[in-house]
Design a protein around this motif. Structure first.
Motif, PDB file in Angstrom:
ATOM      1  N   GLU A 192      46.343  33.627  39.899  1.00  0.00           N
ATOM      2  CA  GLU A 192      45.020  33.473  39.310  1.00  0.00           C
ATOM      3  C   GLU A 192      44.111  34.569  39.830  1.00  0.00           C
ATOM      4  N   GLU A 193      43.152  35.000  39.024  1.00  0.00           N
ATOM      5  CA  GLU A 193      42.185  35.964  39.537  1.00  0.00           C
ATOM      6  C   GLU A 193      41.330  35.308  40.616  1.00  0.00           C
ATOM      7  N   GLU A 194      40.784  36.141  41.502  1.00  0.00           N
ATOM      8  CA  GLU A 194      39.842  35.626  42.494  1.00  0.00           C
ATOM      9  C   GLU A 194      38.567  35.201  41.763  1.00  0.00           C
ATOM     10  N   ALA A 195      37.725  34.451  42.454  1.00  0.00           N
ATOM     11  CA  ALA A 195      36.509  33.960  41.809  1.00  0.00           C
ATOM     12  C   ALA A 195      35.585  35.113  41.438  1.00  0.00           C
ATOM     13  N   GLY A 196      35.022  35.059  40.245  1.00  0.00           N
ATOM     14  CA  GLY A 196      34.106  36.101  39.793  1.00  0.00           C
ATOM     15  C   GLY A 196      33.310  35.626  38.596  1.00  0.00           C
ATOM     16  N   ASP A 197      32.638  36.575  37.904  1.00  0.00           N
ATOM     17  CA  ASP A 197      31.832  36.183  36.745  1.00  0.00           C
ATOM     18  C   ASP A 197      32.674  36.058  35.487  1.00  0.00           C
ATOM     19  N   THR A 198      33.675  36.923  35.393  1.00  0.00           N
ATOM     20  CA  THR A 198      34.507  36.916  34.200  1.00  0.00           C
ATOM     21  C   THR A 198      35.872  37.455  34.590  1.00  0.00           C
ATOM     22  N   ARG A 199      36.784  37.484  33.617  1.00  0.00           N
ATOM     23  CA  ARG A 199      38.106  38.036  33.899  1.00  0.00           C
ATOM     24  C   ARG A 199      38.136  39.501  33.496  1.00  0.00           C
ATOM     25  N   VAL A 200      38.941  40.269  34.215  1.00  0.00           N
ATOM     26  CA  VAL A 200      39.021  41.694  33.914  1.00  0.00           C
ATOM     27  C   VAL A 200      39.502  41.905  32.472  1.00  0.00           C
ATOM     28  N   ASP A 203      36.824  41.323  29.846  1.00  0.00           N
ATOM     29  CA  ASP A 203      35.872  42.427  29.835  1.00  0.00           C
ATOM     30  C   ASP A 203      36.449  43.624  29.077  1.00  0.00           C
TER      31      ASP A 203
ATOM     32  N   THR B 323      33.685  42.663  37.533  1.00  0.00           N
ATOM     33  CA  THR B 323      33.782  41.308  36.996  1.00  0.00           C
ATOM     34  C   THR B 323      33.384  40.273  38.050  1.00  0.00           C
ATOM     35  N   GLY B 324      32.635  40.740  39.047  1.00  0.00           N
ATOM     36  CA  GLY B 324      32.014  39.788  39.962  1.00  0.00           C
ATOM     37  C   GLY B 324      32.865  39.317  41.124  1.00  0.00           C
ATOM     38  N   GLU B 410      51.236  31.231  44.522  1.00  0.00           N
ATOM     39  CA  GLU B 410      51.868  31.840  43.347  1.00  0.00           C
ATOM     40  C   GLU B 410      52.646  33.093  43.726  1.00  0.00           C
TER      41      GLU B 410
END
Ligand code: SF4
Ligand code: SF4
Lengths: 255, 442
Positions: A192-200, A203, B323-324, B410
């Protein structure tokens, strides 16, 4: 490959399929498209089949050097045993690691990415394209993968193939050396992506969609997956296709 | 009176140069705390990189507006420093405008040219201040710059503006004094910029003007000596380190990750035990896999850290940051430098490094930051001086996975799939060529 060896023959090139190309359903279509092209134009190629193993790229990028070294050792043993000289692969991660990182471990081969290979086949007149192929004049944008682009400075070959397909290429604002990642590299694909505003990938796909292109052309099975997901997120899957350059060529082959 | 000034000047300059050399020496020592890495191959390509990247600022021109302003400050700064040579000689010898009699009218043009550069520097620095503090350009206004880094940038810009103003004021006063035929102030041709500023000071008495001219002269040169000593504590050290850093920058493809020879051998001896060397007596102790702290990085990584100018071009092209995510490649470089300085102070105090219970991973750079990197190389591509944040990230990740077994569930699954199924997913190796069978059948 085993068959060629049994007959004492050497293929023109070894097609390194890679794990995505072998197992992932979407990527299998790219593999089949590329194999179809090779068959059709009569390139004698082999695959390692069940003897091929993961190159170790995701393990190495995640930090697991041991696992990478084990995979590399086995693959190099296999390929050196067969006396492989030249490899083509449809995955830029495999391409990068085979070309740049295997030599230090005793695996020295001429390694070509499939978009470069396709460009050569087109230039040599071996691949002949339909006069009015399905992509002629279509608005298409091209996504530079990090491992083909910045990692290996290959920006023109894939664009040359698109040009041969007579498409109307519309570049995204961030392209070539400034291209934005799809978000899959560095073993991100497998977590899973790390926490952020959106997914790469969301974008990046938004940027691709903004160009108004009907097709987003890619050169990497991981980018393809990421972009397909991004297009779905935008609910544009009926209007916009994500295609590997090999698939586009396969659809445009002259009879 | 003159003699006292001369002696005082020589002491000032001597102390400044001594302190500077001392600080540079300790930075050099810190950099050499890193692991060895041989980067002396292919000098031709390396000189070329230094010329293009450091001198020519090639990568800066990806953003043309700041690039032009930056080049104005940089060229202005370097060339105006040629005049500092004269100032220093004047100071030591107790002369005034030592070169003027030799150069005749050319002297006036030369100073005039310097003055135009001074105005360019002044204006550019003012615009930079506006970009930083009023326009809030994103990469210059992120939270990792809060505190010292932001002040550092502003101090430097303000100092440059002050230095340039002093230079112009000094020249203007000088020219009035020349016109009044005051002894010591020999006549030169008019200076291009300051000759228009004389009106500001015309009403002053000769004595006051001399005092003004001398004060500006002293503040200017002391300012420059102070600036010199400020550099190595600041991100502005890049004006020096950009050169060696560009020289030693990567020549091999950006995608290539450094091989770990010790692990390669370990795997080799496991697979082919007959190749393993007999265990050597007193062999050096295995160092740690990957990097936990700054000493585990290569000296080039550490040189990178000191060369970073905190411009944020890397961060503003980083997909994770955009992306934050918590990751910022600029912060990776700043943290590495901060930790290295801390280790350096520790060594200064204790003769050799005493464990302080801290390390670069965890205490400075968090696991979350490291996990967010897609290894896309955008940061490396963006850096104008050839810094590689990704190289540090990769080495820290190696430490996390191999020494701490610290990886997300994972990834552990992916590892075990690769190990058991030869692919990162849970498929049987027997199905690897299923697609080919399907094709054959169709
Ligand atoms: S390599 Fe990592 S740190 Fe550098 S820009 Fe890409 S994601 Fe960001
Ligand atoms: S690493 Fe390079 S691009 Fe990033 S802040 Fe430092 S100097 Fe700028």
């Amino acid at each position: 490959m085993a068959e060629y060896a049994a007959n004492g023959e050497m293929p023109e090139v070894l097609f390194w399929v890679g794990c995505a190309g072998s197992f992932d359903q979407r990527a299998q279509r790219i593999t089949k498209a590329f194999a179809t092209i090779l068959d059709k134009v009569g390139v004698k190629f082999a695959i390692l089949g069940k003897e091929e193993m993961c190159t170790g790229d995701p393990a190495r990028r995640a930090g697991n050097e041991f696992l990478f070294q084990m995979m590399a050792y086995n693959n190099i043993q296999t390929m050196n045993m067969y006396g492989i000289q030249k490899i083509v692969t449809a995955c830029p991660h495999c391409f990068n690691i085979l070309k740049n990182e295997y030599p230090a471990l005793g695996g020295n081969y001429e390694v070509i990415h499939h978009t470069t290979f396709l460009q050569q086949l087109i230039n040599d007149g071996r691949v002949r394209l339909k006069e009015a192929g399905g992509f002629k004049g279509k608005k298409i944008t091209y996504h530079d993968s990090c491992y083909l682009g910045r990692a290996n400075n290959i920006y023109e070959a894939p664009r040359a193939v698109l040009e041969a397909l007579d498409v109307e290429l519309v570049e995204m604002k961030r392209c070539r050396t400034n291209g934005l990642c799809c978000g899959a590299g560095g073993a991100q694909m497998f977590k899973e992506e790390e926490a952020g505003d959106t997914r790469v990938n969301w974008d990046r796909t938004a940027e691709a969609v903004e160009t108004g292109a009907k097709v987003i052309a890619a050169n990497c099975p991981f980018c393809t997956t990421m972009l397909v997901d991004g297009v779905k997120k935008q609910e544009k899957e009926d209007d916009i296709a994500v295609l590997d350059i090999a698939e586009m060529v396969a659809q445009s082959l002259a009879d | 009176m003159h003699l006292i000034q001369q002696i005082f000047f020589i002491i000032c300059a001597g102390v400044a140069i001594y302190l500077f050399a001392k600080k540079v020496g300790s930075i050099r020592r810190n950099i050499l705390l890193g692991r060895d890495e041989d980067l002396n191959d292919n000098p031709g390509a390396r000189w070329k990189n230094m010329t293009l990247l450091a001198l020519g600022q090639k990568k800066m021109f990806k953003k043309p507006v700041p690039a032009l302003l930056h080049i104005a400050v940089y060229v202005g700064f370097i060339i105006i420093n040629a005049e500092v040579a004269e100032i220093i000689l004047d100071g030591i010898l107790g002369k005034h405008r030592l070169f003027a009699p030799f150069l005749g009218p050319v002297y006036g043009y030369l100073i005039g040219f310097f003055e135009i550069l001074a105005v360019l520097v002044l204006v550019s620095c003012a615009i930079f201040l506006i970009r930083r503090n009023i326009l809030h350009v994103r990469r210059l206004w992120m939270k990792e710059l809060n505190g010292w880094p932001k002040s550092d940038a502003n101090y430097i810009l303000i100092t440059e503006i002050v230095l340039m103003s002093l230079l112009l004021t000094m020249n203007a006063a000088d020219q009035i004094l020349q016109a009044r035929g005051v002894e010591h102030y020999l006549a030169t041709s008019p200076f291009w910029v300051s000759s228009h500023l004389t009106g500001l000071f015309d009403g002053m008495s000769t004595g006051a003007l001399i005092a003004l001219e001398r004060t500006c002269w002293w503040l200017h040169i002391v300012g420059i000596l102070a600036f010199l000593n400020y550099l190595p504590y600041s991100k502005h050290f890049h004006i020096i380190l950009a050169f060696p850093n560009a020289y030693y920058t990567r020549l091999i493809p950006q995608g290539e990750m450094k091989n770990m020879k010790d692990i390669q051998n370990e795997v080799l001896y496991m697979m082919q035990p007959e190749l393993a060397p007999p265990p050597a007596e007193g062999a050096p102790a295995q160092h740690r896999f990957g990097a936990k702290d700054v000493q585990d990085l290569s000296w080039k990584n550490l040189l990178d850290a000191y060369s970073c100018t905190e411009c944020g071009r890397c961060t503003s092209s980083c997909p994770a940051n955009l992306t934050g995510k918590a990751l910022s490649p600029r912060k990776i470089m700043m943290d590495t430098r901060d930790r290295l300085e801390e280790v350096g102070r520790n060594i200064d105090k204790n003769k050799e490094f005493q464990d302080d219970g801290k390390s670069l991973v965890h205490d400075y750079i968090t696991v979350e930051e490291l996990r967010a990197c897609t290894t896309c190389n955008a940061c490396v591509e963006a850096c104008p001086v050839g810094i590689e944040p990704l190289s540090i990230i990769n080495q820290l990740r190696r430490y996390l996975v191999m020494e701490e077994s610290n990886s997300p569930q994972e990834w552990n699954l992916m590892f075990s799939n690769i190990e058991n199924n030869m692919a990162p997913w849970k498929f049987s190796p027997d199905e690897r060529d299923r697609w080919a069978e399907e094709m054959g059948a169709s």
